[in-house]
Scaffold this motif. Structure first.
Motif, short mmCIF file in Angstrom:
data_model
loop_
_atom_site.label_atom_id
_atom_site.label_comp_id
_atom_site.label_asym_id
_atom_site.label_seq_id
_atom_site.Cartn_x
_atom_site.Cartn_y
_atom_site.Cartn_z
N SER A 126 0.82 -1.20 0.00
CA SER A 126 0.00 0.00 0.00
C SER A 126 0.86 1.26 0.00
N ARG A 127 0.36 2.31 -0.63
CA ARG A 127 1.08 3.59 -0.63
C ARG A 127 1.11 4.24 0.76
N ARG A 128 0.35 3.70 1.68
CA ARG A 128 0.39 4.23 3.05
C ARG A 128 1.78 4.10 3.67
N TRP A 129 2.59 3.17 3.15
CA TRP A 129 3.95 3.05 3.67
C TRP A 129 4.78 4.30 3.37
N TRP A 130 4.51 4.95 2.25
CA TRP A 130 5.18 6.22 1.97
C TRP A 130 4.78 7.28 3.01
N VAL A 131 3.50 7.28 3.37
CA VAL A 131 3.03 8.22 4.39
C VAL A 131 3.72 7.94 5.72
N ALA A 132 3.83 6.67 6.07
CA ALA A 132 4.48 6.32 7.34
C ALA A 132 5.93 6.81 7.35
N ALA A 133 6.63 6.66 6.25
CA ALA A 133 8.01 7.13 6.18
C ALA A 133 8.08 8.66 6.26
N ALA A 134 7.14 9.31 5.57
CA ALA A 134 7.14 10.78 5.59
C ALA A 134 6.88 11.34 6.98
N VAL A 135 6.15 10.61 7.80
CA VAL A 135 5.91 11.04 9.19
C VAL A 135 7.06 10.63 10.09
N GLY A 136 7.55 9.42 9.91
CA GLY A 136 8.57 8.90 10.81
C GLY A 136 9.90 9.59 10.71
N VAL A 137 10.32 9.98 9.52
CA VAL A 137 11.64 10.60 9.35
C VAL A 137 11.74 11.93 10.11
N PRO A 138 10.81 12.87 9.96
CA PRO A 138 10.93 14.11 10.74
C PRO A 138 10.79 13.91 12.25
N VAL A 139 9.97 12.95 12.67
CA VAL A 139 9.86 12.67 14.09
C VAL A 139 11.19 12.16 14.64
N ALA A 140 11.84 11.28 13.90
CA ALA A 140 13.15 10.78 14.31
C ALA A 140 14.19 11.88 14.31
N ALA A 141 14.12 12.76 13.31
CA ALA A 141 15.06 13.87 13.26
C ALA A 141 14.90 14.80 14.46
N ALA A 142 13.65 15.07 14.83
CA ALA A 142 13.41 15.93 15.99
C ALA A 142 13.91 15.28 17.27
N SER A 143 13.73 13.97 17.40
CA SER A 143 14.21 13.30 18.61
C SER A 143 15.72 13.31 18.68
N ALA A 144 16.40 13.30 17.53
CA ALA A 144 17.86 13.31 17.52
C ALA A 144 18.41 14.66 17.97
N VAL A 145 17.68 15.72 17.70
CA VAL A 145 18.13 17.05 18.11
C VAL A 145 18.08 17.20 19.63
N THR A 146 17.14 16.51 20.26
CA THR A 146 16.96 16.68 21.71
C THR A 146 17.89 15.83 22.54
#
Length: 256
Positions: free
Chosen positions: A198-218
């Motif tokens: 399903s194309r929903r996996w692209w959505v999951a990646a698009a959400v997960g990458v910025p969330v992971a990036a934000a957690s790395a900054v903290t």
């Protein structure tokens, strides 16, 4: 008709009571293939297998070759992990979730390196996970399988080196074991007859990458941050992908 031809004909027509070679091949089919598949295809497969094996000595003492065994094993994977089988759906879900986790961890790793001034700890393997995820979700299964296996082999090097030298291996294992499971699930589940995800996996990646990036900054990269990345992936799979309805969203396979 020659004696050898007569033996071969009897072997094909004799069902389970044919030559030793036939019985050995039928045993291979029983071990690898489910009964529902053998019920409709076994006689045809046995006939094709014995078509060129007409030597009486071969029929009495021969064994299925590695080529036949490998082809039957590949068929067994496709049958047991087919497009609509529950086992296939769960294996493909595990493989995609593992690839998504590696993409999220890659984002976390690179942002941590840039923010805290560290060299990226896995700069040589992170792009492989991104490529594997993109290929599998995009329907390029053969390339995605190959890239995932190569990435898993690369990630295994630190663990194998630690074991060889007698050094602590817990931290390398934290990364290597999930990678092995993910790569194995991708290699087994995304065969040529598997449905395109399903194309929903692209959505999951698009959400997960910025969330992971934000957690790395903290905070710096640690076991806690890695665990947090896996929690994020689990939540994304549950909320965005909704695994309980994966089968209804998958579409027919495209050209690989």
């Amino acid at each position: 008709m020659s004696g050898d031809d007569a033996v071969a004909g009897d072997a094909v027509a004799g069902g389970g009571g044919g030559s030793r070679l036939e019985r050995r091949y039928r045993a291979l089919l029983r071990v690898l293939l489910p009964a529902r598949y053998r019920a409709g295809r076994e006689e045809e497969m046995v006939g094709l297998f014995l078509a060129d094996r007409v030597d009486g000595l071969d029929l009495e003492h021969g064994w299925p070759g590695w080529g036949e065994a490998w082809a039957t094993a590949g068929l067994a994977v496709r049958v047991r992990l087919g497009a609509r089988t529950p086992a296939g759906e769960w294996v493909r879900l595990a493989g995609l979730a593992g690839l998504l986790a590696q993409v999220v961890l890659a984002a976390q790793s690179w942002v941590t390196a840039a923010w805290w001034g560290w060299p990226a700890p896995a700069w040589w393997v992170d792009p492989l996970w991104v490529a594997a995820f993109a290929c599998v979700v995009g329907g390029r299964f053969a390339v995605g399988r190959a890239v995932a296996v190569v990435a898993a082999a690369v990630v295994s090097v630190p663990l194998l080196a630690a074991l060889w030298r007698g050094e602590p291996w817990g931290w390398p294992a934290v990364f290597a074991v999930p990678v092995w499971v993910s790569a194995a699930a991708v290699a087994a589940g995304f065969h040529g007859e598997a449905p395109v995800p399903s194309r929903r996996w692209w959505v999951a990646a698009a959400v997960g990458v910025p969330v992971a990036a934000a957690s790395a900054v903290t905070g710096r990269l640690s076991a806690v941050s890695v665990a947090w990345a896996w929690v994020v992936v689990a939540l994304l799979v549950a909320v965005v992908v909704r695994p309980w309805s994966v089968a209804r969203r998958e579409v027919p396979a495209r050209d690989r």
